[in-house]
Design a protein around this motif. Structure first.
Motif, PDB file in Angstrom:
ATOM      1  N   HIS A   1      16.069 -14.158 -18.662  1.00  0.00           N
ATOM      2  CA  HIS A   1      16.443 -14.022 -20.066  1.00  0.00           C
ATOM      3  C   HIS A   1      15.272 -13.555 -20.931  1.00  0.00           C
ATOM      4  CE1 HIS A   1      18.912 -14.684 -23.542  1.00  0.00           C
ATOM      5  NE2 HIS A   1      17.979 -15.449 -24.086  1.00  0.00           N
ATOM      6  N   ASP A   2      14.057 -14.036 -20.626  1.00  0.00           N
ATOM      7  CA  ASP A   2      12.902 -13.753 -21.473  1.00  0.00           C
ATOM      8  C   ASP A   2      12.212 -12.470 -20.985  1.00  0.00           C
ATOM      9  OD1 ASP A   2      10.492 -13.713 -22.838  1.00  0.00           O
ATOM     10  OD2 ASP A   2      10.221 -15.896 -22.728  1.00  0.00           O
ATOM     11  N   ALA A   3      12.645 -11.331 -21.525  1.00  0.00           N
ATOM     12  CA  ALA A   3      12.147 -10.027 -21.061  1.00  0.00           C
ATOM     13  C   ALA A   3      10.659  -9.854 -21.354  1.00  0.00           C
ATOM     14  CB  ALA A   3      12.953  -8.905 -21.718  1.00  0.00           C
ATOM     15  N   ALA A   4      10.192 -10.407 -22.458  1.00  0.00           N
ATOM     16  CA  ALA A   4       8.771 -10.290 -22.805  1.00  0.00           C
ATOM     17  C   ALA A   4       7.920 -11.056 -21.790  1.00  0.00           C
ATOM     18  CB  ALA A   4       8.531 -10.822 -24.217  1.00  0.00           C
ATOM     19  N   ALA A   5       8.360 -12.246 -21.441  1.00  0.00           N
ATOM     20  CA  ALA A   5       7.629 -13.037 -20.443  1.00  0.00           C
ATOM     21  C   ALA A   5       7.642 -12.315 -19.102  1.00  0.00           C
ATOM     22  CB  ALA A   5       8.249 -14.427 -20.307  1.00  0.00           C
ATOM     23  N   PHE A   6       8.775 -11.709 -18.762  1.00  0.00           N
ATOM     24  CA  PHE A   6       8.885 -10.955 -17.508  1.00  0.00           C
ATOM     25  C   PHE A   6       7.863  -9.817 -17.488  1.00  0.00           C
ATOM     26  CE2 PHE A   6      10.488  -7.508 -14.908  1.00  0.00           C
ATOM     27  CZ  PHE A   6      10.912  -8.146 -13.754  1.00  0.00           C
ATOM     28  N   ASP A   7       7.812  -9.014 -18.552  1.00  0.00           N
ATOM     29  CA  ASP A   7       6.890  -7.877 -18.610  1.00  0.00           C
ATOM     30  C   ASP A   7       5.431  -8.340 -18.551  1.00  0.00           C
ATOM     31  OD1 ASP A   7       8.968  -6.084 -18.723  1.00  0.00           O
ATOM     32  OD2 ASP A   7       8.969  -5.963 -20.913  1.00  0.00           O
TER      33      ASP A   7
ATOM     34  N   LEU B   1      11.936 -19.869  -1.058  1.00  0.00           N
ATOM     35  CA  LEU B   1      11.900 -19.516  -2.483  1.00  0.00           C
ATOM     36  C   LEU B   1      10.714 -20.249  -3.107  1.00  0.00           C
ATOM     37  CD1 LEU B   1      13.117 -18.364  -5.117  1.00  0.00           C
ATOM     38  CD2 LEU B   1      14.853 -20.181  -5.029  1.00  0.00           C
ATOM     39  N   HIS B   2       9.752 -19.468  -3.597  1.00  0.00           N
ATOM     40  CA  HIS B   2       8.508 -20.061  -4.083  1.00  0.00           C
ATOM     41  C   HIS B   2       8.713 -20.703  -5.459  1.00  0.00           C
ATOM     42  CE1 HIS B   2       6.662 -18.316  -0.651  1.00  0.00           C
ATOM     43  NE2 HIS B   2       6.839 -17.084  -1.041  1.00  0.00           N
ATOM     44  N   PRO B   3       7.820 -21.620  -5.838  1.00  0.00           N
ATOM     45  CA  PRO B   3       7.922 -22.247  -7.161  1.00  0.00           C
ATOM     46  C   PRO B   3       7.339 -21.340  -8.238  1.00  0.00           C
ATOM     47  CG  PRO B   3       6.058 -23.183  -5.976  1.00  0.00           C
ATOM     48  CD  PRO B   3       6.701 -22.184  -5.041  1.00  0.00           C
ATOM     49  N   GLY B   4       7.865 -21.455  -9.431  1.00  0.00           N
ATOM     50  CA  GLY B   4       7.351 -20.675 -10.548  1.00  0.00           C
ATOM     51  C   GLY B   4       8.424 -20.507 -11.607  1.00  0.00           C
ATOM     52  N   LYS B   5       8.039 -19.923 -12.727  1.00  0.00           N
ATOM     53  CA  LYS B   5       8.993 -19.670 -13.818  1.00  0.00           C
ATOM     54  C   LYS B   5       8.690 -18.319 -14.455  1.00  0.00           C
ATOM     55  CE  LYS B   5       8.348 -23.610 -16.279  1.00  0.00           C
ATOM     56  NZ  LYS B   5       7.748 -24.697 -15.472  1.00  0.00           N
ATOM     57  N   VAL B   6       9.702 -17.718 -15.037  1.00  0.00           N
ATOM     58  CA  VAL B   6       9.538 -16.570 -15.925  1.00  0.00           C
ATOM     59  C   VAL B   6       9.963 -17.081 -17.299  1.00  0.00           C
ATOM     60  CG1 VAL B   6      10.297 -14.251 -16.528  1.00  0.00           C
ATOM     61  CG2 VAL B   6       9.976 -14.878 -14.112  1.00  0.00           C
ATOM     62  N   GLY B   7       8.988 -17.259 -18.181  1.00  0.00           N
ATOM     63  CA  GLY B   7       9.289 -17.971 -19.432  1.00  0.00           C
ATOM     64  C   GLY B   7       9.637 -19.405 -19.066  1.00  0.00           C
ATOM     65  N   ASP B   8      10.802 -19.860 -19.501  1.00  0.00           N
ATOM     66  CA  ASP B   8      11.222 -21.232 -19.183  1.00  0.00           C
ATOM     67  C   ASP B   8      12.208 -21.283 -18.007  1.00  0.00           C
ATOM     68  OD1 ASP B   8      13.508 -20.155 -20.298  1.00  0.00           O
ATOM     69  OD2 ASP B   8      13.282 -21.232 -22.196  1.00  0.00           O
ATOM     70  N   GLU B   9      12.442 -20.135 -17.359  1.00  0.00           N
ATOM     71  CA  GLU B   9      13.498 -20.036 -16.349  1.00  0.00           C
ATOM     72  C   GLU B   9      12.892 -20.064 -14.937  1.00  0.00           C
ATOM     73  OE1 GLU B   9      15.888 -16.647 -17.255  1.00  0.00           O
ATOM     74  OE2 GLU B   9      17.608 -17.351 -16.073  1.00  0.00           O
ATOM     75  N   TYR B  10      13.414 -20.950 -14.133  1.00  0.00           N
ATOM     76  CA  TYR B  10      12.849 -21.140 -12.790  1.00  0.00           C
ATOM     77  C   TYR B  10      13.083 -19.929 -11.887  1.00  0.00           C
ATOM     78  CZ  TYR B  10      12.321 -26.089 -13.991  1.00  0.00           C
ATOM     79  OH  TYR B  10      11.948 -27.266 -14.585  1.00  0.00           O
TER      80      TYR B  10
END
Lengths: 194, 194
Positions: free
Chosen positions: B35-41, B73-82
């Motif tokens: 959902h968080d495109a800025a965090a993804f980029d 499946l490794h641990p981590g998040k993109v923004g607040d999304e696992y």
């Protein structure tokens, strides 16, 4: 109407599926399956022992559904022949099965209607693929430990025990001087002599 | 001609299938899914991280055959999304799948073409049944550990990623003040509004 997803819990320490009942197979249900009939009768006279337990999470017998479960095969022998499951073809012959060994030591004995045979080792972490058309029976070759395995098969596969009950598998798994040995089953006949 | 039985070895310590190659999915393959495109980029600019690895023991796409394998499946998040897998419907919609969680902590997010949804917990020992017609995506909700699971599905099921890629699943799994939370996906539209 869509079926609801669900989860269940494999308790590998207690060797059961939580909140499910198991089916128990005792020695008496295996009459005629072990080669040494005298040893079978003598053992049965003392104790109708539990040979194995099966937890089956069954789904409707429809194409695309999968049934799964857990088998706990106890250690022991009848004469020189290791404890084993009844073994079967699938009633829908063209269906496979996946077995994942969780603990113990044993093997999967397989054969086709044409008489081909194969024995696969089962040790913790081993995944055995039983392709479509292969009858299968698991055997516990440990002297002390349960053989425990998880399995998945198409829910419409069904079970055909009859042809195995008549003459057994082509190969038997026995102890010879303490060594796990795969031998011919003298009762077995090739397809064109049955 | 009968297919030959075979075995393979799940190494749960090293998290791989012996003598098989894995497919690697990196962050860059998931554009548009978080959902968080800025965090993804921002994350992608630093590192195109490996999100998950899949070992697939594939069988011919024929009725009655079963494919199986292992996902890490490794641990981590993109923004607040696992971190999560791409997720898919089966191309043959009327096929189910069995997942067996070996280690880690997470969940399976599911939905039907009609918009029903379900989230099942994945902890070691949990077996999740994804019935026919349910799209599915796994999510690692641990901050530290891989989510590792074994799976079996009909070899002819196929994968349909397209509809999930367009709008995602109805539900997202996010961290809110450190708590694993299932939320509505604002991009998701009900079937009659697509």
């Amino acid at each position: 109407m869509n079926a609801e997803p669900f989860a269940y819990f494999l308790n590998t320490t207690q060797r059961r599926i939580e909140e499910h009942e198991s089916t128990i197979r005792r020695l008496s249900s295996m009459r005629g399956q072990y080669h040494d009939a005298a040893a079978f009768d003598a053992q049965l006279a003392v104790d109708d022992a539990v040979l194995y337990e099966v937890y089956m999470v069954e789904r409707p017998a429809e194409d695309g559904e999968l049934s799964s479960g857990l088998t706990i095969l106890h250690p022991g022998k009848v004469g020189d022949e290791y404890f084993m499951t009844k073994g079967h073809f699938h009633a829908i012959l063209e269906t496979g099965e996946v077995y994942y060994c969780l603990s113990g030591r044993g093997c999967m004995v397989m054969e086709t209607p044409e008489g081909e045979w194969h024995v696969a080792q089962m040790t913790p972490g081993a995944v055995v693929y039983v392709p479509p058309r292969w009858a299968h029976r698991s055997v516990n070759t440990s002297d002390a430990d349960d053989l425990v395995f998880f399995w998945v098969f198409p829910a419409n596969a069904g079970h055909d025990y009859g042809s195995i009950e008549r003459q057994g598998f082509r190969k038997r798994v026995v102890s010879r001087d303490g060594v796990v040995t795969v031998e011919d089953n003298p009762r077995w006949l090739p397809p064109d002599e049955r």
